[in-house]
Design a protein around this motif. Structure first.
Motif, PDB file in Angstrom:
ATOM      1  N   VAL A 104      13.894  21.468 -41.260  1.00 57.95           N
ATOM      2  CA  VAL A 104      13.743  20.055 -40.920  1.00 57.95           C
ATOM      3  C   VAL A 104      12.288  19.729 -40.610  1.00 57.95           C
ATOM      4  O   VAL A 104      11.511  20.589 -40.170  1.00 57.95           O
ATOM      5  CB  VAL A 104      14.632  19.660 -39.726  1.00 57.95           C
ATOM      6  CG1 VAL A 104      16.089  19.811 -40.068  1.00 57.95           C
ATOM      7  CG2 VAL A 104      14.269  20.450 -38.477  1.00 57.95           C
ATOM      8  N   HIS A 105      11.942  18.465 -40.838  1.00 59.65           N
ATOM      9  CA  HIS A 105      10.638  17.931 -40.469  1.00 59.65           C
ATOM     10  C   HIS A 105      10.876  16.577 -39.825  1.00 59.65           C
ATOM     11  O   HIS A 105      11.543  15.721 -40.404  1.00 59.65           O
ATOM     12  CB  HIS A 105       9.734  17.796 -41.696  1.00 59.65           C
ATOM     13  CG  HIS A 105       9.433  19.100 -42.370  1.00 59.65           C
ATOM     14  ND1 HIS A 105       8.499  19.982 -41.882  1.00 59.65           N
ATOM     15  CD2 HIS A 105       9.980  19.674 -43.475  1.00 59.65           C
ATOM     16  CE1 HIS A 105       8.456  21.056 -42.670  1.00 59.65           C
ATOM     17  NE2 HIS A 105       9.341  20.898 -43.642  1.00 59.65           N
ATOM     18  N   GLU A 106      10.338  16.398 -38.631  1.00 63.28           N
ATOM     19  CA  GLU A 106      10.563  15.140 -37.929  1.00 63.28           C
ATOM     20  C   GLU A 106       9.913  13.975 -38.669  1.00 63.28           C
ATOM     21  O   GLU A 106       8.908  14.136 -39.374  1.00 63.28           O
ATOM     22  CB  GLU A 106      10.037  15.222 -36.498  1.00 63.28           C
ATOM     23  CG  GLU A 106      10.894  16.118 -35.613  1.00 63.28           C
ATOM     24  CD  GLU A 106      10.685  15.844 -34.133  1.00 63.28           C
ATOM     25  OE1 GLU A 106      10.713  14.659 -33.727  1.00 63.28           O
ATOM     26  OE2 GLU A 106      10.495  16.820 -33.392  1.00 63.28           O
ATOM     27  N   ALA A 107      10.521  12.792 -38.496  1.00 66.34           N
ATOM     28  CA  ALA A 107      10.055  11.578 -39.153  1.00 66.34           C
ATOM     29  C   ALA A 107      10.014  10.451 -38.136  1.00 66.34           C
ATOM     30  O   ALA A 107      10.697  10.495 -37.105  1.00 66.34           O
ATOM     31  CB  ALA A 107      10.984  11.229 -40.313  1.00 66.34           C
ATOM     32  N   PRO A 108       9.233   9.415 -38.409  1.00 62.86           N
ATOM     33  CA  PRO A 108       9.218   8.258 -37.502  1.00 62.86           C
ATOM     34  C   PRO A 108      10.582   7.581 -37.465  1.00 62.86           C
ATOM     35  O   PRO A 108      11.362   7.652 -38.418  1.00 62.86           O
ATOM     36  CB  PRO A 108       8.163   7.334 -38.127  1.00 62.86           C
ATOM     37  CG  PRO A 108       7.376   8.196 -39.064  1.00 62.86           C
ATOM     38  CD  PRO A 108       8.306   9.273 -39.534  1.00 62.86           C
ATOM     39  N   ALA A 109      10.868   6.896 -36.388  1.00 64.17           N
ATOM     40  CA  ALA A 109      12.116   6.156 -36.286  1.00 64.17           C
ATOM     41  C   ALA A 109      12.130   5.020 -37.295  1.00 64.17           C
ATOM     42  O   ALA A 109      11.102   4.379 -37.534  1.00 64.17           O
ATOM     43  CB  ALA A 109      12.277   5.600 -34.878  1.00 64.17           C
ATOM     44  N   PRO A 110      13.271   4.744 -37.916  1.00 67.00           N
ATOM     45  CA  PRO A 110      13.367   3.599 -38.832  1.00 67.00           C
ATOM     46  C   PRO A 110      13.203   2.291 -38.069  1.00 67.00           C
ATOM     47  O   PRO A 110      13.266   2.240 -36.840  1.00 67.00           O
ATOM     48  CB  PRO A 110      14.789   3.728 -39.410  1.00 67.00           C
ATOM     49  CG  PRO A 110      15.265   5.090 -39.028  1.00 67.00           C
ATOM     50  CD  PRO A 110      14.528   5.481 -37.796  1.00 67.00           C
ATOM     51  N   ASP A 111      13.021   1.222 -38.832  1.00 67.49           N
ATOM     52  CA  ASP A 111      12.942  -0.103 -38.229  1.00 67.49           C
ATOM     53  C   ASP A 111      14.332  -0.596 -37.847  1.00 67.49           C
ATOM     54  O   ASP A 111      15.346  -0.127 -38.365  1.00 67.49           O
ATOM     55  CB  ASP A 111      12.311  -1.095 -39.214  1.00 67.49           C
ATOM     56  CG  ASP A 111      10.858  -0.753 -39.524  1.00 67.49           C
ATOM     57  OD1 ASP A 111      10.192  -0.154 -38.642  1.00 67.49           O
ATOM     58  OD2 ASP A 111      10.399  -1.069 -40.635  1.00 67.49           O
TER      59      ASP A 111
END
Length: 229
Positions: free
Chosen positions: A113-120
């Motif tokens: 896994v690779h963290e991602a920004p929160a969606p809008d």
């Protein structure tokens, strides 16, 4: 309390499935649907075994459907993702992605896994009820009640769960999605817990564990229209 954690969709072409993906089945073990489901799961587990990683990992399943079959009617993605995630599941499974599109083949991919920004445009609710109860669904629906229904067409949906260490987060998928009729619309105006979830053509599900959360669950939902290509 731990906030929602989001993960990026695993990148790459993945592996072509040797057996067509099967929807979840609750029929008896000897039923032909159950037999074909087991055969698919066992074959796919063997296919991805060399690529399995240690530590937190993500699963991606891209379901190919025949040309001419409507993409936004039935063939619910959580019912494709659930049996494979359950069969492959380990304590380190942190993110599951599933899509459907018109294609001759279906593909599967496992990766770290690779963290991602929160969606809008996210909606967050802390549930206190058991997930198999209507009270749980009512709490979820209340958390998205202010949302406008997504215009007709395909939907991209992500849900991030924060759970206690004893929770099986896979069992939260269906009751949570069943409560999202404010976003997805209802199949019938007088029927609770039956949203138009066949509209979901791109699904991402994520989990993080908070050891102090107990039996409560924090659910964060992000959804919007998706354009077909």
């Amino acid at each position: 309390m731990t906030g929602a954690r989001w993960y990026a969709r695993p990148e790459g072409e993945g592996l072509i499935l040797r057996k067509a993906p099967r929807l979840a089945s609750w029929n008896k073990a000897s039923d032909p649907d159950q037999i074909r489901l087991r055969e698919y799961l066992e074959d796919t587990a063997e296919l991805v075994a060399p690529a399995m990683v240690s530590g937190p990992w993500a699963l991606r399943l891209d379901v190919g459907l025949p040309t001419g079959r409507a993409l936004i009617d039935m063939a619910d993605l959580d019912n494709y993702a659930f049996p494979l995630a359950t069969h492959l599941r380990s304590e380190h499974l942190a993110s599951v992605w599933c899509t459907k599109r018109h294609a001759d083949t279906s593909r599967v991919l496992v990766a770290s896994v690779h963290e991602a920004p929160a969606p809008d445009a996210t909606y967050t609710v802390r549930t206190t009820a058991a997930s198999q109860t209507n009270a749980y669904k009512e709490q979820i629906r209340a958390g998205v009640a202010s949302a406008a229904e997504i215009p007709f067409g395909g939907v991209q949906l992500q849900i991030a769960f924060v759970v206690g260490p004893q929770r099986n987060w896979l069992n939260l998928w269906k009751p949570t999605i069943d409560a999202l009729d404010p976003l997805l619309g209802r199949t019938r105006a007088d029927r609770d817990w039956h949203p138009k979830d066949g509209r979901i053509t791109d699904l991402g599900l994520h989990v993080d564990v908070d050891p102090f959360l107990g039996h409560d669950v924090v659910v964060t939902v992000a959804a919007g229209p998706v354009a077909f290509t």
